[in-house]
Motif scaffolding. Structure first.
Motif, PDB file in Angstrom:
ATOM      1  N   GLN A  26       0.802  -0.994  -0.038  1.00  0.00           N
ATOM      2  CA  GLN A  26      -0.021  -0.057  -0.007  1.00  0.00           C
ATOM      3  C   GLN A  26       0.874   1.232   0.049  1.00  0.00           C
ATOM      4  N   ASN A  27       1.849   1.539  -0.995  1.00  0.00           N
ATOM      5  CA  ASN A  27       2.625   2.440  -0.860  1.00  0.00           C
ATOM      6  C   ASN A  27       2.128   3.410  -1.983  1.00  0.00           C
ATOM      7  N   LEU A  28       2.213   4.538  -1.292  1.00  0.00           N
ATOM      8  CA  LEU A  28       1.449   5.788  -2.273  1.00  0.00           C
ATOM      9  C   LEU A  28       2.572   6.158  -3.214  1.00  0.00           C
ATOM     10  N   VAL A  29       2.491   6.400  -4.601  1.00  0.00           N
ATOM     11  CA  VAL A  29       3.389   6.895  -5.509  1.00  0.00           C
ATOM     12  C   VAL A  29       3.225   8.323  -5.677  1.00  0.00           C
ATOM     13  N   LYS A  30       2.232   8.859  -5.801  1.00  0.00           N
ATOM     14  CA  LYS A  30       2.073  10.340  -6.254  1.00  0.00           C
ATOM     15  C   LYS A  30       1.199  11.071  -5.060  1.00  0.00           C
ATOM     16  N   GLY A  31       0.298  10.661  -4.644  1.00  0.00           N
ATOM     17  CA  GLY A  31      -0.583  11.291  -3.599  1.00  0.00           C
ATOM     18  C   GLY A  31       0.081  11.230  -2.269  1.00  0.00           C
ATOM     19  N   SER A  32      -0.846  11.934  -1.304  1.00  0.00           N
ATOM     20  CA  SER A  32      -0.756  12.058   0.247  1.00  0.00           C
ATOM     21  C   SER A  32      -1.694  11.376   0.751  1.00  0.00           C
ATOM     22  N   ILE A  33      -2.923  11.110   0.170  1.00  0.00           N
ATOM     23  CA  ILE A  33      -4.184  10.425   0.678  1.00  0.00           C
ATOM     24  C   ILE A  33      -4.854   9.505  -0.181  1.00  0.00           C
ATOM     25  N   ALA A  34      -5.227   8.213  -0.058  1.00  0.00           N
ATOM     26  CA  ALA A  34      -5.726   7.317  -0.946  1.00  0.00           C
ATOM     27  C   ALA A  34      -6.914   6.687  -0.532  1.00  0.00           C
ATOM     28  N   ILE A  35      -7.651   5.884  -1.474  1.00  0.00           N
ATOM     29  CA  ILE A  35      -8.542   5.030  -1.054  1.00  0.00           C
ATOM     30  C   ILE A  35      -8.070   3.628  -1.660  1.00  0.00           C
ATOM     31  N   VAL A  36      -8.532   2.573  -0.497  1.00  0.00           N
ATOM     32  CA  VAL A  36      -7.935   1.314  -0.643  1.00  0.00           C
ATOM     33  C   VAL A  36      -9.129   0.303  -0.496  1.00  0.00           C
ATOM     34  N   ALA A  37      -9.378  -0.573  -1.421  1.00  0.00           N
ATOM     35  CA  ALA A  37     -10.297  -1.387  -1.508  1.00  0.00           C
ATOM     36  C   ALA A  37     -10.087  -2.644  -0.375  1.00  0.00           C
ATOM     37  N   LEU A  38     -11.439  -2.900   0.211  1.00  0.00           N
ATOM     38  CA  LEU A  38     -11.418  -4.092   1.273  1.00  0.00           C
ATOM     39  C   LEU A  38     -11.850  -5.301   0.733  1.00  0.00           C
ATOM     40  N   GLN A  39     -12.780  -5.100  -0.331  1.00  0.00           N
ATOM     41  CA  GLN A  39     -13.302  -6.538  -0.829  1.00  0.00           C
ATOM     42  C   GLN A  39     -13.108  -6.626  -2.411  1.00  0.00           C
ATOM     43  N   PRO A  40     -12.955  -7.620  -2.954  1.00  0.00           N
ATOM     44  CA  PRO A  40     -12.871  -8.234  -4.322  1.00  0.00           C
ATOM     45  C   PRO A  40     -14.108  -7.505  -5.244  1.00  0.00           C
ATOM     46  N   SER A  41     -13.949  -6.906  -6.248  1.00  0.00           N
ATOM     47  CA  SER A  41     -15.138  -6.577  -6.993  1.00  0.00           C
ATOM     48  C   SER A  41     -14.734  -6.011  -8.370  1.00  0.00           C
ATOM     49  N   ARG A  42     -15.886  -5.769  -9.162  1.00  0.00           N
ATOM     50  CA  ARG A  42     -15.821  -5.187 -10.553  1.00  0.00           C
ATOM     51  C   ARG A  42     -16.032  -3.720 -10.538  1.00  0.00           C
ATOM     52  N   LEU A  43     -15.137  -2.660 -11.014  1.00  0.00           N
ATOM     53  CA  LEU A  43     -15.221  -1.534 -11.251  1.00  0.00           C
ATOM     54  C   LEU A  43     -15.382  -0.978 -12.588  1.00  0.00           C
ATOM     55  N   THR A  44     -16.760  -0.434 -12.929  1.00  0.00           N
ATOM     56  CA  THR A  44     -17.079  -0.130 -14.115  1.00  0.00           C
ATOM     57  C   THR A  44     -16.331   1.339 -14.492  1.00  0.00           C
ATOM     58  N   ALA A  45     -16.479   1.620 -15.873  1.00  0.00           N
ATOM     59  CA  ALA A  45     -15.719   2.935 -16.165  1.00  0.00           C
ATOM     60  C   ALA A  45     -16.949   4.098 -15.764  1.00  0.00           C
ATOM     61  N   ALA A  46     -18.256   3.797 -15.687  1.00  0.00           N
ATOM     62  CA  ALA A  46     -19.189   4.762 -15.281  1.00  0.00           C
ATOM     63  C   ALA A  46     -19.045   4.805 -13.647  1.00  0.00           C
ATOM     64  N   GLN A  47     -18.740   3.757 -12.888  1.00  0.00           N
ATOM     65  CA  GLN A  47     -18.561   4.219 -11.489  1.00  0.00           C
ATOM     66  C   GLN A  47     -17.279   5.106 -11.261  1.00  0.00           C
ATOM     67  N   ILE A  48     -16.220   4.871 -12.095  1.00  0.00           N
ATOM     68  CA  ILE A  48     -14.890   5.482 -12.117  1.00  0.00           C
ATOM     69  C   ILE A  48     -15.370   7.091 -12.392  1.00  0.00           C
ATOM     70  N   ALA A  49     -16.016   7.204 -13.474  1.00  0.00           N
ATOM     71  CA  ALA A  49     -16.462   8.454 -13.945  1.00  0.00           C
ATOM     72  C   ALA A  49     -17.407   9.375 -12.680  1.00  0.00           C
ATOM     73  N   ALA A  50     -18.227   8.592 -12.125  1.00  0.00           N
ATOM     74  CA  ALA A  50     -19.012   9.172 -10.988  1.00  0.00           C
ATOM     75  C   ALA A  50     -18.309   9.792  -9.985  1.00  0.00           C
ATOM     76  N   VAL A  51     -17.103   8.620  -9.457  1.00  0.00           N
ATOM     77  CA  VAL A  51     -16.265   9.136  -8.432  1.00  0.00           C
ATOM     78  C   VAL A  51     -15.361  10.436  -8.869  1.00  0.00           C
ATOM     79  N   ASP A  52     -14.890  10.163 -10.100  1.00  0.00           N
ATOM     80  CA  ASP A  52     -14.063  11.463 -10.689  1.00  0.00           C
ATOM     81  C   ASP A  52     -14.850  12.825 -10.365  1.00  0.00           C
ATOM     82  N   LEU A  53     -16.073  12.847 -10.802  1.00  0.00           N
ATOM     83  CA  LEU A  53     -16.847  13.887 -10.998  1.00  0.00           C
ATOM     84  C   LEU A  53     -16.926  14.512  -9.243  1.00  0.00           C
ATOM     85  N   THR A  54     -17.559  13.480  -8.673  1.00  0.00           N
ATOM     86  CA  THR A  54     -17.689  13.684  -7.066  1.00  0.00           C
ATOM     87  C   THR A  54     -16.422  14.287  -6.454  1.00  0.00           C
ATOM     88  N   ILE A  55     -15.289  13.782  -6.633  1.00  0.00           N
ATOM     89  CA  ILE A  55     -14.004  14.387  -6.011  1.00  0.00           C
ATOM     90  C   ILE A  55     -13.787  15.602  -6.686  1.00  0.00           C
TER      91      ILE A  55
END
Length: 135
Positions: A26-55
């Motif tokens: 869990q080494n951060l490469v560029k950032g100072s704060i990050a989100i880490v997954a706790l469960q296995p899952s599939r992440l769709t492009a629409a979900q990525i776009a929604a998170v991007d817009l929210t942030i």
């Protein structure tokens, strides 16, 4: 802004399985704060776009966002009310497999409190449980 690769080696892919082996790196490469997954899952492009817009709405050009995942696997689906047979359906959406312990995104922001609140609101958009890390 829906993400998809420019080209792929094969037009359609098998569904596959998401392994539940927990990653410990869990080494951060560029950032100072990050989100880490706790469960296995599939992440769709629409979900990525929604998170991007929210942030981006929460940060208001005060920070920079770095994604560590990209939807590179196509998922096919047959249209509604179509009879069985006649081959596999066309590509419906793109997704990526998320393993537990994987860093999803990193954030660079001078205001640590604002960064934490923006990631807290973005966590609700993911289809899996996650937590926020900051070294």
């Amino acid at each position: 802004m829906l993400l998809k690769p420019k080209a792929s080696k094969f037009a359609k892919a098998h569904k596959g399985r998401v392994s539940s082996n927990f990653k410990t790196s869990q080494n951060l490469v560029k950032g100072s704060i990050a989100i880490v997954a706790l469960q296995p899952s599939r992440l769709t492009a629409a979900q990525i776009a929604a998170v991007d817009l929210t942030i981006k709405r929460a940060l208001k050009k005060e920070g920079e966002l770095f994604w560590r995942v990209f939807p590179h696997i196509p998922a096919s689906a047959k249209p509604a009310e179509v009879r069985m047979g006649k081959g596999k359906g066309s590509n419906d959406f793109w997704y990526t497999r998320i393993q537990p312990g994987a860093i999803i995104l990193e954030l660079v922001c001078s205001n640590h409190n604002l960064a934490y609140l923006s990631l807290l609101s973005a966590r609700s958009k993911f289809p899996f449980k996650s937590f926020i890390i900051s070294p």
